[in-house]
Motif scaffolding. Structure first.
Motif, PDB file in Angstrom:
ATOM      1  N   LYS A   4      -3.080   5.551   5.050  1.00 19.92           N
ATOM      2  CA  LYS A   4      -4.462   6.036   5.012  1.00 19.92           C
ATOM      3  C   LYS A   4      -5.330   5.158   4.119  1.00 19.92           C
ATOM      4  O   LYS A   4      -6.506   4.947   4.409  1.00 19.92           O
ATOM      5  CB  LYS A   4      -4.488   7.480   4.524  1.00 19.92           C
ATOM      6  CG  LYS A   4      -3.822   8.468   5.481  1.00 19.92           C
ATOM      7  CD  LYS A   4      -3.887   9.886   4.952  1.00 19.92           C
ATOM      8  CE  LYS A   4      -3.210  10.868   5.902  1.00 19.92           C
ATOM      9  NZ  LYS A   4      -3.261  12.252   5.394  1.00 19.92           N
ATOM     10  N   LYS A   5      -4.747   4.646   3.033  1.00 15.61           N
ATOM     11  CA  LYS A   5      -5.527   3.786   2.141  1.00 15.61           C
ATOM     12  C   LYS A   5      -5.943   2.500   2.849  1.00 15.61           C
ATOM     13  O   LYS A   5      -7.032   1.986   2.634  1.00 15.61           O
ATOM     14  CB  LYS A   5      -4.708   3.463   0.897  1.00 15.61           C
ATOM     15  CG  LYS A   5      -4.526   4.649  -0.047  1.00 15.61           C
ATOM     16  CD  LYS A   5      -3.827   4.225  -1.332  1.00 15.61           C
ATOM     17  CE  LYS A   5      -3.705   5.410  -2.296  1.00 15.61           C
ATOM     18  NZ  LYS A   5      -3.034   5.011  -3.567  1.00 15.61           N
ATOM     19  N   GLU A  51      -8.733   3.368   5.212  1.00 14.56           N
ATOM     20  CA  GLU A  51      -9.975   3.670   4.510  1.00 14.56           C
ATOM     21  C   GLU A  51     -10.692   2.403   4.054  1.00 14.56           C
ATOM     22  O   GLU A  51     -11.917   2.321   4.101  1.00 14.56           O
ATOM     23  CB  GLU A  51      -9.684   4.555   3.296  1.00 14.56           C
ATOM     24  CG  GLU A  51      -9.285   5.988   3.646  1.00 14.56           C
ATOM     25  CD  GLU A  51      -8.843   6.774   2.426  1.00 14.56           C
ATOM     26  OE1 GLU A  51      -8.820   6.169   1.320  1.00 14.56           O
ATOM     27  OE2 GLU A  51      -8.510   7.961   2.558  1.00 14.56           O
ATOM     28  N   LYS A  52      -9.919   1.407   3.605  1.00 17.53           N
ATOM     29  CA  LYS A  52     -10.524   0.179   3.066  1.00 17.53           C
ATOM     30  C   LYS A  52      -9.877  -1.059   3.685  1.00 17.53           C
ATOM     31  O   LYS A  52      -9.079  -1.742   3.048  1.00 17.53           O
ATOM     32  CB  LYS A  52     -10.379   0.144   1.547  1.00 17.53           C
ATOM     33  CG  LYS A  52     -11.140   1.242   0.832  1.00 17.53           C
ATOM     34  CD  LYS A  52     -10.993   1.106  -0.683  1.00 17.53           C
ATOM     35  CE  LYS A  52     -11.783   2.171  -1.414  1.00 17.53           C
ATOM     36  NZ  LYS A  52     -11.641   2.043  -2.892  1.00 17.53           N
ATOM     37  N   SER A 102       0.842  -1.201   0.000  1.00 16.36           N
ATOM     38  CA  SER A 102       0.000   0.000   0.000  1.00 16.36           C
ATOM     39  C   SER A 102       0.877   1.251   0.000  1.00 16.36           C
ATOM     40  O   SER A 102       1.886   1.312   0.708  1.00 16.36           O
ATOM     41  CB  SER A 102      -0.913   0.009   1.225  1.00 16.36           C
ATOM     42  OG  SER A 102      -1.768  -1.122   1.231  1.00 16.36           O
TER      43      SER A 102
END
Length: 285
Positions: free
Chosen positions: A148-149, A152-153, A144
């Motif tokens: 934050k990604k 978020e998911k 990643s």
């Protein structure tokens, strides 16, 4: 004489018969003589029959003799089991992974598994499932771009792990992978950069000290060489009076020549003295 618990064998055969399963007494006796648990075998066969799970007597015996709890295995096949990843019993509270931006994430997951009866003998255990799922989670986080990604998911982790079919060659089927929690840890990237900067600083300091030491050594060498040359000059000057005396004796130097040499020496000493004091020479009147 045969070291068989007849009471247990009879009870198990009656219990199986009432459940609609016909097991020969000789088969139960043979399994007990082999060191198996006939009670667990019969209970597992009855539970599998009620749940419409295909389980033969021979396979149940093989599972039992392999050291596994065959009845618990059937229960896990009927009621899926939830295991933690990582295993708290191993002392690991969470999986540590680092995203590409250098942020550490601490992840806890729960894996729902179901026993595969046909793969139980010779199949990998729960430890393998936990290790593979943990590896998949670390892979997703490590690929990643930012932490934050991931936050978020979090379901992207579950989807990736499920798509990898990590339960191959194991005794279990992975039904789901659920992310319980994701905690943000340290900025590992910043720490590594700081450590690298400190290491570079120490290397630079060592190189500077090395150069300083070489310069000091060179200075000492030059000082010693200067003193050696001065000693040679003084030694040469000490030979001048001898040479003058020898010239007088041989008639090669006259009295006027001698006074001329003394005037030149006096003039040289005067200029040297003036240059040391920094005062301009006085203009004769």
């Amino acid at each position: 004489f045969r070291h068989v618990d007849a009471h247990t064998v009879v009870e198990c055969r009656i219990m199986a018969k009432k459940a609609g399963i016909d097991i020969a007494s000789s088969s139960l006796e043979a399994h007990q003589l082999a060191g198996g648990n006939v009670t667990n075998i019969v209970r597992a066969l009855i539970a599998a029959s009620k749940a419409n799970i295909e389980l033969s007597f021979d396979r149940a015996c093989a599972i039992d003799l392999s050291g596994r709890d065959v009845f618990d295995t059937v229960k896990t096949s009927i009621n899926p089991k939830v295991i933690d990843c990582p295993d708290p019993a191993k002392g690991s509270g969470a999986l540590d992974a680092v995203t590409k931006d250098g942020i550490q994430l601490k992840v806890k997951a729960r894996v729902t598994i179901r026993t595969k009866i046909d793969r139980l003998v010779g199949g990998a255990t729960e430890e393998t499932i936990i290790a593979r799922v943990g590896e998949g989670i670390i892979t997703v986080i490590g690929s990643s771009e930012t932490y934050k990604k991931v936050l978020e998911k979090p379901d992207s982790i579950s989807n990736f792990v499920m798509a990898k079919e990590l339960d191959g060659d194991t005794a279990f089927q992975i039904l789901s992978v659920n992310i319980v929690s994701i905690d943000v840890g340290d900025n590992i990237g910043a720490k590594l950069q700081a450590d690298q900067a400190e290491a570079d600083k120490r290397i630079a300091q060592a190189e500077a000290e090395k150069r300083q030491g070489m310069a000091n050594a060179r200075g000492q060498e030059m000082k010693a060489l200067s003193e050696e040359n001065m000693a040679k000059v003084l030694a040469a000057e000490s030979e001048v009076p001898k040479a003058i005396a020898q010239a007088f004796r041989e008639g090669n130097l006259g009295i006027m020549d001698y006074y001329h040499i003394k005037n030149v020496q006096a003039d040289t000493e005067m200029k040297t003295s003036i240059s040391k004091t920094g005062l301009p020479p006085k203009t004769p009147l």
